[in-house]
Design a protein around this motif. Structure first.
Motif, short mmCIF file in Angstrom:
data_model
loop_
_atom_site.label_atom_id
_atom_site.label_comp_id
_atom_site.label_asym_id
_atom_site.label_seq_id
_atom_site.Cartn_x
_atom_site.Cartn_y
_atom_site.Cartn_z
N PRO A 3 -0.19 6.16 -9.16
CA PRO A 3 0.21 4.74 -9.30
C PRO A 3 1.71 4.58 -9.03
N PRO A 4 2.19 3.34 -8.93
CA PRO A 4 3.60 3.11 -8.59
C PRO A 4 4.60 3.85 -9.46
N ARG A 5 4.30 4.00 -10.75
CA ARG A 5 5.28 4.66 -11.62
C ARG A 5 5.47 6.13 -11.23
N GLU A 6 4.45 6.74 -10.62
CA GLU A 6 4.56 8.13 -10.20
C GLU A 6 5.14 8.28 -8.79
N LEU A 7 5.45 7.14 -8.17
CA LEU A 7 6.09 7.15 -6.85
C LEU A 7 7.50 6.55 -6.91
N ALA A 8 7.94 6.19 -8.14
CA ALA A 8 9.21 5.47 -8.28
C ALA A 8 10.41 6.30 -7.85
N ASP A 9 10.32 7.64 -7.97
CA ASP A 9 11.43 8.49 -7.53
C ASP A 9 11.48 8.64 -6.03
N LEU A 10 10.41 8.22 -5.35
CA LEU A 10 10.26 8.45 -3.92
C LEU A 10 10.38 7.16 -3.11
N VAL A 11 9.85 6.04 -3.65
CA VAL A 11 9.76 4.79 -2.91
C VAL A 11 10.48 3.68 -3.67
N GLY A 12 11.45 3.05 -3.01
CA GLY A 12 12.09 1.87 -3.54
C GLY A 12 11.51 0.63 -2.89
N VAL A 13 11.26 -0.41 -3.68
CA VAL A 13 10.58 -1.61 -3.17
C VAL A 13 11.37 -2.85 -3.54
N VAL A 14 11.52 -3.76 -2.56
CA VAL A 14 12.08 -5.09 -2.82
C VAL A 14 11.08 -6.10 -2.28
N GLY A 15 10.50 -6.91 -3.18
CA GLY A 15 9.47 -7.86 -2.79
C GLY A 15 10.04 -9.17 -2.26
N GLN A 16 9.11 -10.07 -1.87
CA GLN A 16 9.51 -11.38 -1.34
C GLN A 16 10.25 -12.21 -2.37
N ASP A 17 9.87 -12.07 -3.64
CA ASP A 17 10.48 -12.87 -4.71
C ASP A 17 11.31 -11.94 -5.59
N PRO A 18 12.61 -11.81 -5.34
CA PRO A 18 13.43 -10.87 -6.10
C PRO A 18 13.41 -11.12 -7.60
N ALA A 48 0.82 -1.21 0.00
CA ALA A 48 0.00 0.00 0.00
C ALA A 48 0.85 1.25 0.00
N ILE A 49 2.11 1.15 0.41
CA ILE A 49 2.96 2.33 0.53
C ILE A 49 3.36 2.89 -0.83
N ASN A 50 3.53 2.02 -1.84
CA ASN A 50 3.92 2.54 -3.16
C ASN A 50 2.80 2.41 -4.18
N GLY A 51 1.58 2.11 -3.72
CA GLY A 51 0.44 2.08 -4.63
C GLY A 51 0.20 0.77 -5.34
N LEU A 52 1.02 -0.26 -5.07
CA LEU A 52 0.71 -1.57 -5.66
C LEU A 52 -0.68 -2.02 -5.22
N VAL A 53 -1.04 -1.69 -3.98
CA VAL A 53 -2.41 -1.84 -3.50
C VAL A 53 -3.06 -0.46 -3.60
N PRO A 54 -4.11 -0.28 -4.39
CA PRO A 54 -4.88 -1.31 -5.11
C PRO A 54 -4.61 -1.35 -6.61
N HIS A 55 -3.66 -0.55 -7.12
CA HIS A 55 -3.53 -0.38 -8.57
C HIS A 55 -3.17 -1.67 -9.30
N PHE A 56 -2.41 -2.57 -8.66
CA PHE A 56 -2.01 -3.81 -9.31
C PHE A 56 -2.61 -5.04 -8.67
N THR A 57 -2.89 -4.97 -7.38
CA THR A 57 -3.41 -6.14 -6.68
C THR A 57 -4.92 -6.26 -6.78
N GLY A 58 -5.60 -5.17 -7.15
CA GLY A 58 -7.06 -5.19 -7.11
C GLY A 58 -7.56 -5.06 -5.69
N GLY A 59 -8.84 -5.32 -5.50
CA GLY A 59 -9.42 -5.17 -4.18
C GLY A 59 -9.88 -3.75 -3.95
N THR A 60 -10.38 -3.49 -2.75
CA THR A 60 -10.93 -2.19 -2.40
C THR A 60 -10.08 -1.55 -1.31
N LEU A 61 -9.63 -0.33 -1.56
CA LEU A 61 -8.88 0.44 -0.57
C LEU A 61 -9.77 1.53 -0.01
#
Length: 544
Positions: free
Chosen positions: A76-91, A48-61
């Motif tokens: 959406p995440p592309r407009e937060l890319a300069d601000l938020v770096g993300v590393v997921g569970q599956d690199p 939810a911090i970089n907008g993957l929720v709900p823009h990519f995961t679906g569901g209701t926020l």
């Protein structure tokens, strides 16, 4: 820097919200550790911090999430890319290039940074994370831990103001994990980066955290100082469990803090634990014999002439730094992986034997089962029931796989999509699929990724049951606490060679790198687990 205002997230078809009425403010330069049981909603909060929720995961926020004033519902995440770096569970799922150096540069290219700046940052990151020797290596040639370091490096090169990490040390060896956490701490302290990370191996991360964010099973959130919040938490590392048992106040969060209390406890304990760290079920009957096994990946020799004998009823922990050859050895033992030399034999009741690398895939599965690092690699059908039925068709009686699944993790809906399950449920499903054809040898590659302490305890009980049935079990792991609780024997690889092989107490306490927390705290007494300490304190003679 980050503000959650009455945030609830509900996925389509879910019976309850993944997050419920979350109010939370995270300041600039704060390191927040998100904790909770497997499937509680930690990854949802991070996404939810970089907008993957709900823009990519679906569901209701419901409610709002703002990062440096930007509302993620409208950015959406592309407009937060300069601000938020993300590393997921599956690199691996986040890689978009072919080599280490290209991956480190890719994010900066998308932000249109000056080439000279990009070159400098790539070099800094290669040195910072110990990746310089791998700069030209293909990403898919790396070990899981090396891939994880590359993913963290790719996020760092863009110099984000917020760094979101989902289990950043899950595939790292103890030394590598310490190096990465030290790097993250420097970013927080020296550059004011805000870090939000979720991690199940709390023994590694709690000492570094400024604040804990605890997600309960109903999706609600509590947050506060680590020492205060963890006191009543059901998710706690061994150092905290030991502190609770001994009645230490305040509860220690690090080995250093605990050792200040340790002299009094050591004086109360007998010099020898009244019970072993676990009850071994090992027999003298060999289940697999490997001689001179060599594995090459192009010019790289991953396994160098390994000799290994596995016996029935024994659980072996295969350990070693990232890139030491653990996964390559497991795949060679199973028969599916490359083998440039050596022999492997699985004996049969008639006195003969078979080499799993010289028979068909179906027969090899009956000899040796393998659960890979990413369990979902073996899940390709649309429902849990379909996966179980296919496992039965591969050589078991109808209903065998379902019975195994229910014995490992009861209550999984057969209509669920396998990829919608939690990490622990996916692991249970893959175990059931692999065990349906009753192999005598079971190999697991980093099975504790994504599992909390309770789920790991359940996995330990499952593996102990399998050992009791006469199976030989090998677990490749960087999780020292899990190895201590689960294994009878430890084999340590370095540069493709076995450098240590022996009982858990002897091998794990021989080096500070591999020693569990209890052993570090109570040394020189030979205690490994909180259970051993509890048994000693429960002895009437000790109590007196």
């Amino acid at each position: 820097m980050i503000r959650f205002e009455r945030v609830s997230v509900t996925y389509d078809g879910a019976h309850r919200p993944a997050l419920r009425d979350v109010d939370l403010s995270i300041d600039e330069g704060e390191l927040c550790l998100v904790v909770g049981h497997t499937g509680a909603g930690k990854s949802t909060l991070l996404a939810a911090i970089n907008g993957l929720v709900p823009h990519f995961t679906g569901g209701t926020l419901a409610g709002s999430v703002r990062v440096a004033g930007r509302d993620t519902a409208h950015h959406p995440p592309r407009e937060l890319a300069d601000l938020v770096g993300v590393v997921g569970q599956d690199p691996v799922a986040g890689f978009v290039t072919d080599t280490v150096e290209e991956e480190l540069a890719y994010g900066m290219e998308q932000l249109a940074l000056d080439p000279a700046v990009m070159r400098t940052r790539v070099e800094e990151t290669l040195d910072l994370l110990g990746l310089a020797d791998l700069r030209h290596r293909g990403l898919h040639e790396l070990s899981g831990g090396q891939q994880q370091r590359v993913a963290i490096g790719a996020a760092l090169t863009a110099h984000p103001r917020v760094l979101v990490l989902d289990e950043p040390t899950s595939a790292l060896d103890p030394t590598g994990a310490d190096d990465v956490l030290a790097t993250i701490t420097r970013l927080v302290h020296d550059l004011g980066v805000t870090v939000v990370l979720a991690e199940h191996r709390l023994e590694r991360v709690v000492p570094y955290a400024d604040r804990l964010i605890h997600i309960a099973s109903d999706g609600t959130v509590r947050h506060g100082g680590p020492s205060a919040l963890i006191a009543g938490s059901t998710v706690a590392p061994p150092v905290v469990e030991l502190g609770r048992l001994a009645g230490w106040t305040p509860l220690p969060l690090s080995v250093r803090d605990a050792r200040r209390h340790a002299p009094t406890l050591r004086d109360r304990l007998p010099s020898t634990p009244p019970q072993p760290h676990r009850r071994s079920r090992a027999s003298a009957r060999p289940a697999l014999t490997a001689a001179g096994v060599i594995v090459r990946h192009g010019p790289v020799v991953a396994v160098r002439g390994v000799d290994l004998t596995l016996v029935r009823g024994e659980i072996t922990a295969l350990m070693g730094r990232n890139g030491s050859g653990k996964s390559s050895l497991l795949w060679a033992l199973q028969g599916s992986g490359q083998r440039a030399g050596g022999s492997i034999e699985v004996p049969d009741p008639d006195g003969g034997g078979a080499d799993p690398g010289r028979v068909g895939a179906s027969q090899a599965r009956r000899l040796v089962g393998l659960v890979p690092q990413t369990a979902t690699d073996l899940l390709y059908l649309d429902t849990v029931d379909a996966e179980l039925a296919q496992a039965d068709r591969d050589g078991a009686e109808p209903g065998t796989a379902r019975g195994l699944l229910d014995s490992i993790a009861a209550g999984i809906d057969g209509d669920s999509h396998p990829r919608d399950l939690s990490a622990g449920q996916q692991l249970a499903l893959v175990l059931a699929i692999q065990l349906a054809v009753t192999p005598g040898v079971l190999l697991l590659d980093e099975p504790t990724r994504g599992l909390d302490y309770q789920a790991k305890a359940a996995l330990t009980r499952t593996l102990d049951t399998l050992a009791g049935q006469g199976r030989a079990v090998v677990v490749a792991t960087h999780d020292v606490e899990f190895a201590t609780a689960t294994a009878d024997r430890v084999v340590v690889l370095a540069d493709g060679e076995i450098v240590a092989d022996g009982p858990v107490p002897a091998v794990l306490t021989a080096s500070p790198t591999f020693a569990p927390q209890v052993a570090k705290i109570l040394a020189p007494l030979p205690y490994l687990t909180v259970g051993q300490v509890a048994a000693a304190l429960a002895d009437p003679a000790v109590s007196a």
